[in-house]
Design an enzyme around this catalytic site. Sequence first.
Site, PDB file in Angstrom:
ATOM      1  N   ARG A  73       0.831  -1.223   0.000  1.00  0.00           N
ATOM      2  CA  ARG A  73       0.000   0.000   0.000  1.00  0.00           C
ATOM      3  C   ARG A  73       0.857   1.262   0.000  1.00  0.00           C
ATOM      4  O   ARG A  73       0.604   2.204  -0.750  1.00  0.00           O
ATOM      5  CB  ARG A  73      -0.935   0.028   1.218  1.00  0.00           C
ATOM      6  CG  ARG A  73      -2.088  -0.911   1.081  1.00  0.00           C
ATOM      7  CD  ARG A  73      -3.213  -0.639   2.058  1.00  0.00           C
ATOM      8  NE  ARG A  73      -4.229  -1.632   1.840  1.00  0.00           N
ATOM      9  CZ  ARG A  73      -5.160  -1.577   0.889  1.00  0.00           C
ATOM     10  NH1 ARG A  73      -5.222  -0.536   0.091  1.00  0.00           N
ATOM     11  NH2 ARG A  73      -6.027  -2.550   0.735  1.00  0.00           N
ATOM     12  N   MET A  98     -11.417   2.921  -5.944  1.00  0.00           N
ATOM     13  CA  MET A  98     -11.714   1.902  -4.944  1.00  0.00           C
ATOM     14  C   MET A  98     -10.445   1.390  -4.270  1.00  0.00           C
ATOM     15  O   MET A  98     -10.066   0.230  -4.396  1.00  0.00           O
ATOM     16  CB  MET A  98     -12.516   0.757  -5.584  1.00  0.00           C
ATOM     17  CG  MET A  98     -13.782   1.228  -6.288  1.00  0.00           C
ATOM     18  SD  MET A  98     -14.886   2.210  -5.240  1.00  0.00           S
ATOM     19  CE  MET A  98     -15.794   0.891  -4.459  1.00  0.00           C
ATOM     20  N   ASN A 115     -13.642  13.108  -1.803  1.00  0.00           N
ATOM     21  CA  ASN A 115     -14.210  11.811  -2.172  1.00  0.00           C
ATOM     22  C   ASN A 115     -15.721  11.951  -2.288  1.00  0.00           C
ATOM     23  O   ASN A 115     -16.324  12.832  -1.670  1.00  0.00           O
ATOM     24  CB  ASN A 115     -13.882  10.762  -1.102  1.00  0.00           C
ATOM     25  CG  ASN A 115     -14.370   9.374  -1.474  1.00  0.00           C
ATOM     26  OD1 ASN A 115     -14.247   8.958  -2.635  1.00  0.00           O
ATOM     27  ND2 ASN A 115     -14.934   8.652  -0.531  1.00  0.00           N
ATOM     28  N   HIS A 117     -19.067   9.400  -1.778  1.00  0.00           N
ATOM     29  CA  HIS A 117     -19.451   8.090  -1.250  1.00  0.00           C
ATOM     30  C   HIS A 117     -20.956   7.921  -1.429  1.00  0.00           C
ATOM     31  O   HIS A 117     -21.719   8.845  -1.142  1.00  0.00           O
ATOM     32  CB  HIS A 117     -19.061   7.994   0.227  1.00  0.00           C
ATOM     33  CG  HIS A 117     -19.331   6.646   0.804  1.00  0.00           C
ATOM     34  ND1 HIS A 117     -18.546   5.549   0.511  1.00  0.00           N
ATOM     35  CD2 HIS A 117     -20.315   6.199   1.619  1.00  0.00           C
ATOM     36  CE1 HIS A 117     -19.029   4.489   1.137  1.00  0.00           C
ATOM     37  NE2 HIS A 117     -20.101   4.852   1.817  1.00  0.00           N
ATOM     38  N   LEU A 152     -11.469   5.855   6.985  1.00  0.00           N
ATOM     39  CA  LEU A 152     -12.199   5.547   5.747  1.00  0.00           C
ATOM     40  C   LEU A 152     -13.617   6.136   5.749  1.00  0.00           C
ATOM     41  O   LEU A 152     -14.375   5.920   6.699  1.00  0.00           O
ATOM     42  CB  LEU A 152     -12.286   4.023   5.578  1.00  0.00           C
ATOM     43  CG  LEU A 152     -13.000   3.533   4.313  1.00  0.00           C
ATOM     44  CD1 LEU A 152     -12.177   3.822   3.079  1.00  0.00           C
ATOM     45  CD2 LEU A 152     -13.306   2.039   4.419  1.00  0.00           C
ATOM     46  N   ASP A 153     -13.957   6.848   4.673  1.00  0.00           N
ATOM     47  CA  ASP A 153     -15.295   7.399   4.471  1.00  0.00           C
ATOM     48  C   ASP A 153     -15.740   8.313   5.615  1.00  0.00           C
ATOM     49  O   ASP A 153     -16.914   8.329   5.998  1.00  0.00           O
ATOM     50  CB  ASP A 153     -16.319   6.279   4.231  1.00  0.00           C
ATOM     51  CG  ASP A 153     -16.029   5.508   2.954  1.00  0.00           C
ATOM     52  OD1 ASP A 153     -15.452   6.104   2.018  1.00  0.00           O
ATOM     53  OD2 ASP A 153     -16.357   4.317   2.896  1.00  0.00           O
TER      54      ASP A 153
HETATM   55  C1  GAR Z   1     -20.054   5.894  -7.353  1.00  0.00           C
HETATM   56  O1  GAR Z   1     -21.335   5.515  -6.951  1.00  0.00           O
HETATM   57  C2  GAR Z   1     -19.239   6.343  -6.160  1.00  0.00           C
HETATM   58  O2  GAR Z   1     -20.000   7.042  -5.197  1.00  0.00           O
HETATM   59  C3  GAR Z   1     -18.770   5.026  -5.610  1.00  0.00           C
HETATM   60  O3  GAR Z   1     -18.428   4.273  -6.740  1.00  0.00           O
HETATM   61  C4  GAR Z   1     -19.248   4.686  -7.846  1.00  0.00           C
HETATM   62  C5  GAR Z   1     -18.324   5.031  -8.986  1.00  0.00           C
HETATM   63  O4  GAR Z   1     -19.046   5.291 -10.147  1.00  0.00           O
HETATM   64  N1  GAR Z   1     -17.670   5.206  -4.722  1.00  0.00           N
HETATM   65  C6  GAR Z   1     -17.452   4.435  -3.664  1.00  0.00           C
HETATM   66  O5  GAR Z   1     -18.143   3.496  -3.365  1.00  0.00           O
HETATM   67  C7  GAR Z   1     -16.238   4.831  -2.841  1.00  0.00           C
HETATM   68  N2  GAR Z   1     -16.261   4.216  -1.559  1.00  0.00           N
HETATM   69  P1  GAR Z   1     -18.348   6.025 -11.382  1.00  0.00           P
HETATM   70  O6  GAR Z   1     -17.053   5.275 -11.666  1.00  0.00           O
HETATM   71  O7  GAR Z   1     -19.327   5.832 -12.504  1.00  0.00           O
HETATM   72  O8  GAR Z   1     -18.121   7.459 -11.020  1.00  0.00           O
END
Ligand code: GAR
Length: 197
Positions: A73, A98, A115, A117, A152-153
């Site tokens: 990481r 992610m 970010n 979420h 996180l978040d």
């Molecule tokens: C979105 O819904 C975003 O909020 C989520 O992934 C999706 C990405 O969509 N993010 C997370 O879950 C982060 N923890 P996209 O690639 O079409 O923007």
Amino acid sequence: MKNIVILISGGGSNMAAIVKAAQRDAWEDKYQARVAAVISNRADAGGLAFAREHAIPTAVLSHQDFAQHAQPREAFDAALQTLIDPYQPFLVVLAGFMRILTPGFVQHYDQRLLNIHPSLLPAFAGLHTHERAIEAGCRYAGATVHRVTAELDHGPILAQAVVPVLPGDTADQLAARVLTQEHRIYPAAIAELLRAG
Ligand code: GAR
């Protein structure tokens, strides 16, 4: 020029919404700001094609290439930093990126790391937010734009949008309803920060 660097892992629809808002609302003229680069940790991320079509520099840094490293990481985040830092970004925008980031990376971009979420934080941090909201019987769900902190978040909330959870909703149906709102609040939150300078 204020550079915005966007990090993606997948479809990149939030990234596309930000790029389109920047064009539509003339961020270059209004805020001297532009999406300077899109970086993905997956070579197959659908969003890369959109960025290339819009003449935005792209880069791929695969986390898998760091798997054998003693501290995978830390090594990945350090390499990511060396890709991002030449842009001297005003903002580093996580858009469906992610990856869990190391505290050192978060600290390096202190206050400049955002970010989105797909839940109404602080509810449902982590994965499978829509399944969990439906399972819990929530009447409302939504999305949150926040500054990134080491936890996180978590981190100060900049914007939220609320949508109803409808009877019989599947996780995919709810995700699509939330995503529509994500595309609205993420560019708006970034524009607000650009405006504030
Ligand atoms: C979105 O819904 C975003 O909020 C989520 O992934 C999706 C990405 O969509 N993010 C997370 O879950 C982060 N923890 P996209 O690639 O079409 O923007």
